[in-house]
Design a protein around this motif. Structure first.
Motif, PDB file in Angstrom:
ATOM      1  N   ARG A  85       0.837  -1.210   0.000  1.00  0.00           N
ATOM      2  CA  ARG A  85       0.000   0.000   0.000  1.00  0.00           C
ATOM      3  C   ARG A  85       0.865   1.250   0.000  1.00  0.00           C
ATOM      4  O   ARG A  85       0.567   2.229  -0.688  1.00  0.00           O
ATOM      5  CB  ARG A  85      -0.917   0.004   1.225  1.00  0.00           C
ATOM      6  CG  ARG A  85      -2.050  -0.995   1.158  1.00  0.00           C
ATOM      7  CD  ARG A  85      -2.928  -0.865   2.380  1.00  0.00           C
ATOM      8  NE  ARG A  85      -3.647  -2.112   2.631  1.00  0.00           N
ATOM      9  CZ  ARG A  85      -4.090  -2.492   3.810  1.00  0.00           C
ATOM     10  NH1 ARG A  85      -3.875  -1.746   4.878  1.00  0.00           N
ATOM     11  NH2 ARG A  85      -4.734  -3.634   3.949  1.00  0.00           N
ATOM     12  N   TYR A  98       0.341   3.764  -3.150  1.00  0.00           N
ATOM     13  CA  TYR A  98      -0.602   4.868  -2.957  1.00  0.00           C
ATOM     14  C   TYR A  98      -0.121   6.005  -2.058  1.00  0.00           C
ATOM     15  O   TYR A  98      -0.680   7.102  -2.114  1.00  0.00           O
ATOM     16  CB  TYR A  98      -1.918   4.329  -2.376  1.00  0.00           C
ATOM     17  CG  TYR A  98      -2.514   3.217  -3.197  1.00  0.00           C
ATOM     18  CD1 TYR A  98      -3.017   3.458  -4.471  1.00  0.00           C
ATOM     19  CD2 TYR A  98      -2.561   1.903  -2.711  1.00  0.00           C
ATOM     20  CE1 TYR A  98      -3.555   2.438  -5.239  1.00  0.00           C
ATOM     21  CE2 TYR A  98      -3.092   0.879  -3.467  1.00  0.00           C
ATOM     22  CZ  TYR A  98      -3.589   1.148  -4.726  1.00  0.00           C
ATOM     23  OH  TYR A  98      -4.124   0.131  -5.486  1.00  0.00           O
ATOM     24  N   CYS A  99       0.865   5.765  -1.219  1.00  0.00           N
ATOM     25  CA  CYS A  99       1.287   6.801  -0.277  1.00  0.00           C
ATOM     26  C   CYS A  99       2.234   7.770  -0.979  1.00  0.00           C
ATOM     27  O   CYS A  99       3.258   7.361  -1.528  1.00  0.00           O
ATOM     28  CB  CYS A  99       1.959   6.170   0.944  1.00  0.00           C
ATOM     29  SG  CYS A  99       2.106   7.292   2.339  1.00  0.00           S
ATOM     30  N   MET A 110       4.825   7.468   5.492  1.00  0.00           N
ATOM     31  CA  MET A 110       3.895   6.564   6.168  1.00  0.00           C
ATOM     32  C   MET A 110       4.464   6.286   7.549  1.00  0.00           C
ATOM     33  O   MET A 110       5.524   5.693   7.689  1.00  0.00           O
ATOM     34  CB  MET A 110       3.686   5.263   5.405  1.00  0.00           C
ATOM     35  CG  MET A 110       2.728   4.305   6.115  1.00  0.00           C
ATOM     36  SD  MET A 110       2.374   2.774   5.198  1.00  0.00           S
ATOM     37  CE  MET A 110       0.988   3.317   4.166  1.00  0.00           C
ATOM     38  N   CYS A 124      -0.297   5.694   9.417  1.00  0.00           N
ATOM     39  CA  CYS A 124      -0.854   7.006   9.079  1.00  0.00           C
ATOM     40  C   CYS A 124      -0.141   7.508   7.830  1.00  0.00           C
ATOM     41  O   CYS A 124       1.080   7.663   7.830  1.00  0.00           O
ATOM     42  CB  CYS A 124      -0.647   7.972  10.249  1.00  0.00           C
ATOM     43  SG  CYS A 124      -0.749   9.730   9.841  1.00  0.00           S
ATOM     44  N   CYS A 125      -0.891   7.725   6.765  1.00  0.00           N
ATOM     45  CA  CYS A 125      -0.358   8.316   5.534  1.00  0.00           C
ATOM     46  C   CYS A 125      -1.310   9.439   5.136  1.00  0.00           C
ATOM     47  O   CYS A 125      -2.320   9.192   4.480  1.00  0.00           O
ATOM     48  CB  CYS A 125      -0.255   7.264   4.430  1.00  0.00           C
ATOM     49  SG  CYS A 125       0.202   7.975   2.824  1.00  0.00           S
ATOM     50  N   SER A 126      -0.994  10.647   5.549  1.00  0.00           N
ATOM     51  CA  SER A 126      -1.916  11.771   5.332  1.00  0.00           C
ATOM     52  C   SER A 126      -1.868  12.307   3.905  1.00  0.00           C
ATOM     53  O   SER A 126      -2.782  13.016   3.468  1.00  0.00           O
ATOM     54  CB  SER A 126      -1.602  12.899   6.318  1.00  0.00           C
ATOM     55  OG  SER A 126      -0.278  13.376   6.134  1.00  0.00           O
ATOM     56  N   TYR A 132      -1.782  10.961   0.154  1.00  0.00           N
ATOM     57  CA  TYR A 132      -1.908   9.743  -0.630  1.00  0.00           C
ATOM     58  C   TYR A 132      -2.553  10.043  -1.976  1.00  0.00           C
ATOM     59  O   TYR A 132      -3.031  11.158  -2.226  1.00  0.00           O
ATOM     60  CB  TYR A 132      -2.713   8.691   0.135  1.00  0.00           C
ATOM     61  CG  TYR A 132      -4.067   9.168   0.620  1.00  0.00           C
ATOM     62  CD1 TYR A 132      -5.212   8.988  -0.140  1.00  0.00           C
ATOM     63  CD2 TYR A 132      -4.181   9.810   1.852  1.00  0.00           C
ATOM     64  CE1 TYR A 132      -6.447   9.440   0.306  1.00  0.00           C
ATOM     65  CE2 TYR A 132      -5.414  10.258   2.307  1.00  0.00           C
ATOM     66  CZ  TYR A 132      -6.542  10.075   1.527  1.00  0.00           C
ATOM     67  OH  TYR A 132      -7.764  10.527   1.969  1.00  0.00           O
ATOM     68  N   PHE A 157      -7.066   4.484   3.740  1.00  0.00           N
ATOM     69  CA  PHE A 157      -6.346   5.746   3.836  1.00  0.00           C
ATOM     70  C   PHE A 157      -7.260   6.821   4.407  1.00  0.00           C
ATOM     71  O   PHE A 157      -8.456   6.814   4.151  1.00  0.00           O
ATOM     72  CB  PHE A 157      -5.824   6.165   2.445  1.00  0.00           C
ATOM     73  CG  PHE A 157      -4.686   5.317   1.960  1.00  0.00           C
ATOM     74  CD1 PHE A 157      -3.380   5.646   2.270  1.00  0.00           C
ATOM     75  CD2 PHE A 157      -4.938   4.168   1.226  1.00  0.00           C
ATOM     76  CE1 PHE A 157      -2.328   4.858   1.840  1.00  0.00           C
ATOM     77  CE2 PHE A 157      -3.886   3.372   0.791  1.00  0.00           C
ATOM     78  CZ  PHE A 157      -2.573   3.717   1.097  1.00  0.00           C
ATOM     79  N   PRO A 158      -6.692   7.725   5.198  1.00  0.00           N
ATOM     80  CA  PRO A 158      -5.272   7.893   5.527  1.00  0.00           C
ATOM     81  C   PRO A 158      -4.747   6.923   6.597  1.00  0.00           C
ATOM     82  O   PRO A 158      -3.552   6.845   6.813  1.00  0.00           O
ATOM     83  CB  PRO A 158      -5.204   9.322   6.049  1.00  0.00           C
ATOM     84  CG  PRO A 158      -6.539   9.540   6.686  1.00  0.00           C
ATOM     85  CD  PRO A 158      -7.505   8.808   5.797  1.00  0.00           C
ATOM     86  N   THR A 159      -5.645   6.202   7.284  1.00  0.00           N
ATOM     87  CA  THR A 159      -5.196   5.294   8.337  1.00  0.00           C
ATOM     88  C   THR A 159      -5.843   3.925   8.183  1.00  0.00           C
ATOM     89  O   THR A 159      -6.900   3.773   7.561  1.00  0.00           O
ATOM     90  CB  THR A 159      -5.564   5.820   9.743  1.00  0.00           C
ATOM     91  OG1 THR A 159      -6.998   5.847   9.868  1.00  0.00           O
ATOM     92  CG2 THR A 159      -5.007   7.213   9.976  1.00  0.00           C
TER      93      THR A 159
END
Length: 310
Positions: free
Chosen positions: A193, A197-198, A202, A232-234, A236, A248-250
């Motif tokens: 992931r 996508y990030c 991350m 956590c990937c704010s 993306y 996403f984001p988590t």
């Protein structure tokens, strides 16, 4: 007269400087080391430089995990249980990087506060103070548990970062069926992931959930009943496929580390292969995981990522 005053002032400065130099070694551990009362020296491993909130502080030691003169990740270490409650890190990745040989290390400053701030490899003979302060390799011998990484080697790009994950302050006793089965599958899934996508950092926090009545190997090292992880990937991809919208984001997960545990947290797939049956991993929202941790750890204000990573 002026010359006399100048000479006297110079002597005072020399005396003060000498006294300061004598005191510096006493403060060296606080200034240079990773063992302190907080994570102030390694906040880059936490979203918005904010460590998780609400975890109990008594009995736990924040460690900025340092190797080869650089901070590599962070761990909250349970001193009595001789295992980390969690490790926090940023995922990095480069295709083709191999897992380094398991050259196991320990944290010198847990045993000797004024010792090196860098993690050190175990020697042929482990000092008694090291064994008293933390887990050692002998604890895992004939234990029926593997050394389970919280920060896994595969989530790191640089060779030194991968090597740094092989410290026992990043390890919990994990059953082989979990470590090499569904939990490894989760680690691979999260990495995929991130790559797909990030668009920014991350941030990952992976931890261990102890039994309500503590169990230990070698009467020393606390065994977790469950493993847990959240990311956590704010920043993306704006064109997420429909199948990824809830990731996403988590996102988060809890994995079984005991095939005989109840199913109130993670159900068992009765049709799973016998080798991995009972080591299921349940995917869930960040909010669901935080609710589980609050109940089991009795921490009503627990929060893993500030602002829920929004």
């Amino acid at each position: 007269m002026k010359y006399s005053q100048s000479l006297s002032h110079r002597k005072m400065l020399q005396s003060s400087t000498g006294a300061l130099l004598l005191l510096l070694p006493w403060f060296g551990g606080l200034v240079l080391g990773e063992i302190s009362n907080d994570f102030s020296k390694c906040l880059d491993f936490f979203y918005k430089a904010t460590p998780p909130q609400g975890f109990k502080k008594a009995g736990y030691q924040p460690i900025c995990q340092r190797y080869k003169h650089k901070y590599r990740f962070a761990s909250l270490y349970h001193l009595q249980g001789r295992t980390p409650l969690y490790s926090a890190y940023n995922i990095t990745f480069e295709k083709g990087k191999k897992r380094p040989p398991p050259n196991w290390k320990y944290e010198p400053q847990l045993a000797f506060p004024k010792d090196s701030p860098d993690m050190q490899p175990f020697s042929s003979k482990t000092p008694k103070r090291v064994k008293k302060s933390q887990a050692v390799r002998e604890d895992y011998k004939n234990s029926n548990y593997t050394k389970g990484h919280l920060n896994p080697s595969m989530h790191n790009k640089i060779k030194a970062d991968r090597e740094a994950t092989f410290t026992l302050t990043n390890i919990v006793p994990q059953r082989a069926g979990s470590n090499g089965g569904p939990w490894k599958g989760l680690e691979t899934e999260v990495l995929e992931r991130f790559k797909a996508y990030c668009k920014g950092s991350m941030y990952v926090i992976t931890g261990a959930l102890p039994y309500t009545t503590e169990r230990r190997i070698n009467n020393r090292v606390s065994v977790p009943e469950y493993m847990w992880s959240a990311y956590c990937c704010s920043s993306y991809s704006s064109s997420l496929p429909k199948s990824m919208k809830n990731f996403f984001p988590t996102h988060a997960a809890v994995g079984r580390n005991d095939p005989d545990s109840g199913e109130e947290i993670v159900p068992v797939d009765p049709d799973a292969n016998a080798r991995i049956r009972g080591y299921d991993v349940r995917r869930m929202s960040l909010q669901t995981l935080e609710g589980i941790l609050r109940r089991r750890l009795r921490t009503p204000t627990l929060s893993l990522f500030t602002g829920q990573c929004q």
